[in-house]
Design a protein around this motif. Structure first.
Motif, short mmCIF file in Angstrom:
data_model
loop_
_atom_site.label_atom_id
_atom_site.label_comp_id
_atom_site.label_asym_id
_atom_site.label_seq_id
_atom_site.Cartn_x
_atom_site.Cartn_y
_atom_site.Cartn_z
N ILE A 61 -6.83 -4.27 -6.49
CA ILE A 61 -6.15 -2.99 -6.37
C ILE A 61 -7.18 -1.88 -6.19
O ILE A 61 -8.26 -1.92 -6.79
CB ILE A 61 -5.25 -2.70 -7.59
CG1 ILE A 61 -4.42 -1.43 -7.34
CG2 ILE A 61 -6.06 -2.60 -8.87
CD1 ILE A 61 -3.32 -1.22 -8.38
N SER A 62 -6.85 -0.92 -5.33
CA SER A 62 -7.74 0.20 -5.05
C SER A 62 -6.90 1.48 -5.04
O SER A 62 -5.83 1.52 -4.41
CB SER A 62 -8.44 0.00 -3.70
OG SER A 62 -9.14 1.16 -3.31
N HIS A 63 -7.40 2.50 -5.75
CA HIS A 63 -6.67 3.77 -5.80
C HIS A 63 -7.63 4.93 -5.56
O HIS A 63 -8.70 5.01 -6.17
CB HIS A 63 -5.99 3.94 -7.15
CG HIS A 63 -5.19 5.21 -7.27
ND1 HIS A 63 -3.98 5.37 -6.65
CD2 HIS A 63 -5.45 6.38 -7.92
CE1 HIS A 63 -3.51 6.58 -6.91
NE2 HIS A 63 -4.38 7.22 -7.68
N LYS B 289 -2.30 6.39 -1.28
CA LYS B 289 -3.57 6.38 -2.01
C LYS B 289 -3.90 5.02 -2.64
O LYS B 289 -5.01 4.85 -3.16
CB LYS B 289 -3.52 7.43 -3.12
CG LYS B 289 -3.46 8.86 -2.61
CD LYS B 289 -3.55 9.84 -3.77
CE LYS B 289 -3.57 11.28 -3.27
NZ LYS B 289 -3.71 12.26 -4.38
N THR B 290 -2.98 4.08 -2.61
CA THR B 290 -3.18 2.82 -3.32
C THR B 290 -2.98 1.63 -2.40
O THR B 290 -2.03 1.60 -1.60
CB THR B 290 -2.21 2.71 -4.51
OG1 THR B 290 -2.37 3.84 -5.37
CG2 THR B 290 -2.47 1.44 -5.31
N TYR C 298 -3.02 -2.79 -2.70
CA TYR C 298 -3.10 -3.90 -3.64
C TYR C 298 -2.83 -5.22 -2.93
O TYR C 298 -2.19 -5.27 -1.89
CB TYR C 298 -2.13 -3.71 -4.81
CG TYR C 298 -0.66 -3.69 -4.42
CD1 TYR C 298 0.07 -4.87 -4.33
CD2 TYR C 298 -0.02 -2.49 -4.13
CE1 TYR C 298 1.40 -4.86 -3.98
CE2 TYR C 298 1.32 -2.46 -3.78
CZ TYR C 298 2.02 -3.66 -3.70
OH TYR C 298 3.34 -3.64 -3.34
N ASN D 273 0.84 -1.19 0.00
CA ASN D 273 0.00 0.00 0.00
C ASN D 273 0.88 1.24 0.00
O ASN D 273 2.02 1.23 0.46
CB ASN D 273 -0.96 0.00 1.19
CG ASN D 273 -0.23 0.06 2.51
OD1 ASN D 273 0.17 1.14 2.96
ND2 ASN D 273 -0.04 -1.10 3.14
N ARG E 197 -12.76 7.22 -5.81
CA ARG E 197 -11.96 6.02 -5.61
C ARG E 197 -12.34 4.98 -6.66
O ARG E 197 -13.52 4.80 -6.98
CB ARG E 197 -12.18 5.45 -4.20
CG ARG E 197 -11.38 4.15 -3.95
CD ARG E 197 -11.70 3.55 -2.59
NE ARG E 197 -11.17 4.37 -1.52
CZ ARG E 197 -9.93 4.27 -1.04
NH1 ARG E 197 -9.09 3.39 -1.58
NH2 ARG E 197 -9.53 5.04 -0.05
#
Length: 208
Positions: A46-48, A16-17, A19, A13, A55
């Protein structure tokens, strides 16, 4: 029967991201020659967060499986009761069962020969992918859109060649093949609003 399992995962991580990824392998051997199951699983998320109100998430999962089905059988009898008709002195090369047919004997598909010459397996594959968009334009208001694609395929192959001992002269082989394919697309969209008031009162509303 021996079983082997291997697994590997990765996480990380930033501000902001986030995974996550994983990969696993399973090999489960059956108690019968050339039987068992092998499976591979994979997953990635994955999240951003682009800014305070936007988001984006993406997730994917994959699966491959191969089942080697039992190819042994005894011609003329069911697999469950056939063994009582077999002579205890039969070998892996025997093609005549002396105890069958009231002691007169008959050709039969030796289980070992059936395994060595036949084919009987099923392959399966699945893939799920999802993209989720989350918006928070104002305080308390959340807009979420999740779009998913799903794929599942299965293939069955079964073949008994003409060289099996119990085949009559001039008979060909037996072939069976089955294909199945499923594809689905879905979209789930919701709007949620939450408001807290003084005095312990709350207001929640959702539509989708």
């Amino acid at each position: 029967a021996p079983t082997q399992t291997y697994a590997l995962s990765l996480t990380g991580n930033t501000k902001k991201t986030n995974y996550f990824g994983s990969l696993s392998y399973l090999d489960n051997q059956g108690i019968i020659i050339d039987s068992g199951m092998k499976r591979v699983n994979g997953q990635f998320n994955i999240s951003h967060k682009f800014n305070k109100w936007l988001r984006l998430r993406y997730s994917m999962s994959l699966m491959y499986r191969k089942n080697n089905n039992n190819k042994a059988n005894i011609a003329g009898t069911s697999p469950w009761t056939g063994v009582i008709y077999m002579s205890p002195v039969l070998t892996t090369e025997s093609v005549v069962n002396d105890l069958y047919n009231y002691g007169m004997g008959t050709k039969f598909n030796n289980p070992y020969i059936s395994i060595m010459q036949g084919t009987n397996y099923r392959e399966s594959f699945s893939n799920t992918q999802s993209i989720t968009l989350e918006l928070t334009p104002i305080k308390g208001l959340s807009i979420k859109s999740q779009n998913t694609y799903y794929l599942f395929q299965t293939h069955l192959y079964k073949y008994n060649p003409s060289t099996l001992p119990a085949k009559n002269e001039g008979d060909g082989g037996d072939l069976h093949r089955n294909e199945h394919d499923t594809r689905q697309c879905s979209s789930d969209n919701t709007i949620t609003y939450k408001k807290n008031f003084s005095g312990g009162h709350n207001f929640d509303a959702m539509g989708g």
